[in-house]
Design a protein around this motif. Structure first.
Motif, PDB file in Angstrom:
ATOM      1  N   ASP A 116       0.833  -1.206   0.000  1.00  0.00           N
ATOM      2  CA  ASP A 116       0.000   0.000   0.000  1.00  0.00           C
ATOM      3  C   ASP A 116       0.867   1.255   0.000  1.00  0.00           C
ATOM      4  N   GLN A 124       3.572   5.820  -5.611  1.00  0.00           N
ATOM      5  CA  GLN A 124       3.206   5.892  -7.028  1.00  0.00           C
ATOM      6  C   GLN A 124       2.199   7.017  -7.277  1.00  0.00           C
ATOM      7  N   ASP A 141       2.101   1.903  -3.430  1.00  0.00           N
ATOM      8  CA  ASP A 141       1.021   2.502  -4.224  1.00  0.00           C
ATOM      9  C   ASP A 141       0.886   3.984  -3.900  1.00  0.00           C
TER      10      ASP A 141
END
Length: 348
Positions: free
Chosen positions: A82, A88, A85
Motif C-alpha cells: 500500500d 506511485q 502505491d
C-alpha cells in the motif's frame, strides 16, 4: 484613482511580494531549495510500516538517527504494498521497508513510474543504529536495481523461521528444517537462493533452537551452540493443518512464505497455509497466544520476544523456537525524483 497613484500602488505591491519571497514566505514545496533542509525528509509524508511491525519500530529508530523525531514528518502506517502505491500516486513521499533484495514491489514501482530514488543512511546514523540495535551495515550493490547509479549504504538483519513448541513436535521440526534446505531449489522466489546449509544458522545467535532442527543441522556437520527449546508438542497427537504467519502481500514474506508452504505440502502429509499478517511482531505475538504454528520474523524482534524486551517488554514469548534462516532482511528506503528528497537528514 489617478494613473500616477495606481502605478505607485502596483510598485509598492510588487516590492512587498519580493520582500516576502526573499524572507522565505509561504510553505516549503517539494524540491524547494530555499531552506537549510534542502532535499531532506523533514515535513515529508513517510510510510513507516504497519502498527506493531518490526518495520515500524526500525523506521522510527533510523529516522531519529537522522535527527527526525515524531512531529517532524507525517506518519503513514501502511503495509509496504500500500505504501508503494501511495508513492506511485504521490500521496506518500517516502516508504521504508525491510525486504529481500531485490524487492519485486520496488521493481514494479520503477516500471510504472520510471523515477524511483533509493535513499541511503548516513555513516553517523549507521554507527548509531549498530550501537543500539542488532542491525548491521549492509551495502546494496548498484546492480540490484536498474535505476541505481551507485551502491547504497543501509542496514540489515536476518529473516528467520520461528516455530511454536506447543504444536511443532521434534520430528516435524526436523522435517521442516530439512525440506527447507534440501528442496530450496523448488522455491522460485529470488530469496530462495539464500536458504542454504552455509546460511542455516544465520540469525540464530541468542535464540533457543527447536530440538528437531538442531538434530538435522548437527547431522549435516554444523555446530549448534544455542540453548535447546523444551517441547510440549508430541508426534502422537500431531494435528493435520498448520498456519504459517508471513507479512503483507506487497512485501517479501507473503509470496516467499507461500512458496515455502507449498514445498512443505509437496513433501509432508500435513497441510501448511500461509497467512497474511503484520509480519514479525504480530507473528511472534500470535505464536505466543497459541494461535499460530510457524512465523517468519526478523531475528531482532525474535530476540526481544524471547527476552521480554522492546515490543514484548515484560511479556516474553516462551513457546517460540528457531527452526532456520531464510534470507537477509535489508532496510530499503524509496522515494521518487518528483519529491525532490535526496536524503533523510539533509543534503549529503
Amino acid at each position: 484613482m489617478s494613473k500616477t497613484r495606481f502605478l505607485t500602488f502596483i510598485f509598492m505591491l510588487v516590492s512587498v511580494m519580493m520582500v516576502l519571497a526573499a524572507c522565505g514566505g509561504g510553505e516549503k514545496e517539494a524540491g524547494d531549495d530555499s531552506s537549510s533542509d534542502e532535499g531532506s525528509a523533514k515535513d515529508a509524508k513517510i510510510a513507516i510500516g504497519p502498527p506493531a511491525s518490526e518495520t515500524n519500530t526500525v523506521s522510527k529508530i533510523l529516522l531519529a538517527a537522522h535527527g527526525l523525531e515524531e512531529g517532524d514528518y507525517q506518519v503513514f502506517q501502511e503495509a509496504f504494498g500500500d505504501a508503494a502505491d501511495g508513492v506511485q500516486d504521490g500521496n506518500i513521499d517516502i516508504s521504508i521497508g525491510i525486504l529481500g533484495l531485490p524487492a519485486g514491489s520496488i521493481e514494479s514501482l520503477q516500471a510504472s513510474s520510471g523515477d524511483v530514488v533509493m535513499l541511503g543512511l548516513s555513516d553517523e546514523a549507521i554507527e548509531e543504529i549498530e550501537a543500539n540495535t542488532e542491525y548491521k551495515r549492509y551495502t546494496i550493490p548498484k546492480d540490484s536495481y536498474d535505476f541505481l547509479e551507485s551502491d547504497v549504504e543501509t542496514v540489515a538483519a536476518y529473516a528467520v523461521l520461528m516455530g511454536n513448541t506447543d504444536t511443532i513436535d521434534e520430528e516435524l521440526g526436523y522435517e521442516l528444517a530439512r525440506i527447507m534446505l534440501e528442496h530450496a531449489d523448488e522455491v522460485t522466489h529470488a530469496q530462495g537462493a539464500d536458504m542454504t546449509l552455509e546460511n542455516a544458522l544465520n540469525g540464530a545467535d541468542g535464540l533457543p533452537i527447536h530440538p528437531g532442527a538442531k538434530r538435522y543441522y548437527e547431522e549435516q556437520g554444523l555446530t549448534v551452540d544455542n540453548p535447546v527449546a523444551e517441547l510440549t508438542a508430541d508426534e502422537s497427537d500431531r494435528k493435520n493443518e498448520f498456519i504459517l504467519g508471513t507479512g503483507s502481500q506487497g512485501g517479501t514474506y507473503y509470496p516467499l512464505g507461500g512458496e515455502i508452504a507449498n514445498v512443505w505440502n509437496n513433501h509432508l502429509d500435513s497441510s501448511f497455509t500461509n497467512m497474511e499478517t503484520g509480519a514479525s511482531v504480530e507473528n511472534l505475538a500470535t505464536i505466543g497466544e497459541g494461535q499460530m504454528d510457524l512465523g517468519m520474523a526478523v531475528h531482532v524482534p525474535s530476540l526481544d520476544a524471547i527476552n521480554g524486551k522492546g515490543d514484548f517488554e515484560g511479556n516474553p514469548i516462551e513457546n517460540a523456537a528457531f527452526i532456520g534462516h531464510i534470507y537477509p532482511e535489508v532496510v530499503q528506503i524509496i522515494t521518487r525524483e518528483t519529491t525532490g528528497i535526496t536524503s533523510l537528514g539533509g543534503s549529503e
